[in-house]
Design a protein around this motif. Sequence first.
Motif, short mmCIF file in Angstrom:
data_model
loop_
_atom_site.label_atom_id
_atom_site.label_comp_id
_atom_site.label_asym_id
_atom_site.label_seq_id
_atom_site.Cartn_x
_atom_site.Cartn_y
_atom_site.Cartn_z
N ILE A 90 -8.93 -2.35 1.46
CA ILE A 90 -10.10 -3.18 1.77
C ILE A 90 -9.99 -4.54 1.09
O ILE A 90 -10.21 -5.59 1.71
CB ILE A 90 -11.39 -2.45 1.34
N HIS A 91 -9.64 -4.54 -0.20
CA HIS A 91 -9.55 -5.79 -0.95
C HIS A 91 -8.43 -6.68 -0.41
O HIS A 91 -8.59 -7.91 -0.34
CB HIS A 91 -9.31 -5.50 -2.43
N ARG B 239 3.61 4.65 -7.13
CA ARG B 239 2.65 4.66 -8.25
C ARG B 239 1.73 5.86 -8.19
O ARG B 239 1.05 6.17 -9.16
CB ARG B 239 1.85 3.36 -8.26
N ARG B 240 1.69 6.51 -7.04
CA ARG B 240 0.90 7.74 -6.85
C ARG B 240 -0.57 7.55 -7.21
O ARG B 240 -1.17 8.37 -7.89
CB ARG B 240 1.50 8.88 -7.67
N LEU B 241 -1.11 6.45 -6.72
CA LEU B 241 -2.54 6.23 -6.95
C LEU B 241 -3.36 7.17 -6.07
O LEU B 241 -2.90 7.62 -5.02
CB LEU B 241 -2.90 4.78 -6.64
N ALA B 242 -4.58 7.44 -6.51
CA ALA B 242 -5.47 8.33 -5.75
C ALA B 242 -5.77 7.74 -4.38
O ALA B 242 -5.76 6.52 -4.18
CB ALA B 242 -6.77 8.55 -6.53
N ALA B 243 -6.04 8.63 -3.44
CA ALA B 243 -6.28 8.19 -2.07
C ALA B 243 -7.44 7.20 -1.99
O ALA B 243 -7.38 6.21 -1.25
CB ALA B 243 -6.55 9.41 -1.18
N ARG B 244 -8.50 7.47 -2.76
CA ARG B 244 -9.66 6.57 -2.73
C ARG B 244 -9.29 5.19 -3.28
O ARG B 244 -9.74 4.17 -2.75
CB ARG B 244 -10.80 7.17 -3.56
N LEU C 29 0.83 -1.21 0.00
CA LEU C 29 0.00 0.00 0.00
C LEU C 29 0.86 1.25 0.00
O LEU C 29 0.52 2.25 -0.64
CB LEU C 29 -0.94 -0.01 1.21
N GLU C 30 1.99 1.19 0.69
CA GLU C 30 2.92 2.33 0.67
C GLU C 30 3.51 2.48 -0.73
O GLU C 30 3.69 3.60 -1.23
CB GLU C 30 4.03 2.09 1.69
N HIS C 31 3.77 1.35 -1.38
CA HIS C 31 4.32 1.38 -2.74
C HIS C 31 3.34 2.04 -3.72
O HIS C 31 3.74 2.91 -4.51
CB HIS C 31 4.61 -0.07 -3.18
N VAL C 32 2.07 1.65 -3.68
CA VAL C 32 1.11 2.23 -4.64
C VAL C 32 0.80 3.68 -4.31
O VAL C 32 0.48 4.47 -5.20
CB VAL C 32 -0.18 1.39 -4.70
#
Length: 337
Positions: free
Chosen positions: A36-37, A24-29, A17-20
């Motif tokens: 959750i998944h 990867r700079r994924l959106a917070a949502r 999760l820290e990686h993404v």
Amino acid sequence: MATSTETAGTGWVDKYLEHVRVERRLAARTVELYAIHLQALAANAAEAGLSLDRVQTAHIRRWMAQLHGAGREPRGIALVLSCWRSFYRWLGNEGLVGFNPVKDVHAPKAARPLPKALAVDDAVRLAELYDPEADPWTEARDGAIVEVLYGCGLRVSELTGLDARASSTARGWVDLDALEANVLGKGSKRRIVPIGSKAAEALRDWFAVRGECAALSTAALRDPAGAAALFISAKGVRMSSQAVWKLLRERSLKAGLAAPVHPHMLRHSFASHVLQSSSDLRAVQELLGHANIATTQVYTRLDFQHLAKVYDAAHPRAQARPEGARPKPKNDNKQTK
């Protein structure tokens, strides 16, 4: 390779999760949904007595089936699998697992949405609409467009490709003497479509005024192919698909229909209503110009919906009772005191 549930569990998930989030700079949502998944994945593995590096493809398939059985939509399952697949791909790149158990697992296919068709009464109301305040030339043209789309089941591109008469350069044309439309469909496949009496009547009314377009003669010199079109704009040139979409939307609102109508909705209505009356799937396939009958079969689902509504409205045993309600048995043998 670490095998403990603790090492191959929360710690890996947190690092991923820290990686993404950072790399990867994924959106917070999106990161929240991933969390959750992955928590669900870790919970499933723990319940099965497994660490995440011991999860096999069979386990993934079983958990996917559980999601499906719980009512999760195929698209939602696909998103969960995408998250799990990405997680295991990262673990592989980090040298923490030897293979990706989600690699060859796919979500169930989503059901093909039913085409939107008008009820018969709504289709007739749209076809019979007459606006006395509209320009007679435009009203005759637009009325004929609706009748041809609904009466012949044409695609909008097939409609706008029709010429007023046959020629060596025409993509398609109408022959009112034979009550036929010669249509060039998808894949440059040509077919003959019958023209019904109402569509023929509307076309004759349109032909009677078509030549009154003030710009037609000038347009014929500038763009002969455009001016040869069956349906022309006020500028004397071939109508575009966008113009047909716009006029249908406006006419459906004038007719008081609940939702705006688009050209393909009239094609769907044509197919559904012919199938309801004839039950001849092959004939509908030919009329629509479908290369594969499987494409036409979707209308049988619409037909079943129609039959189900008729059944619910007409059959005395079709009405659902309130949950838990049961009719009281009659007792004709009551003893009187």
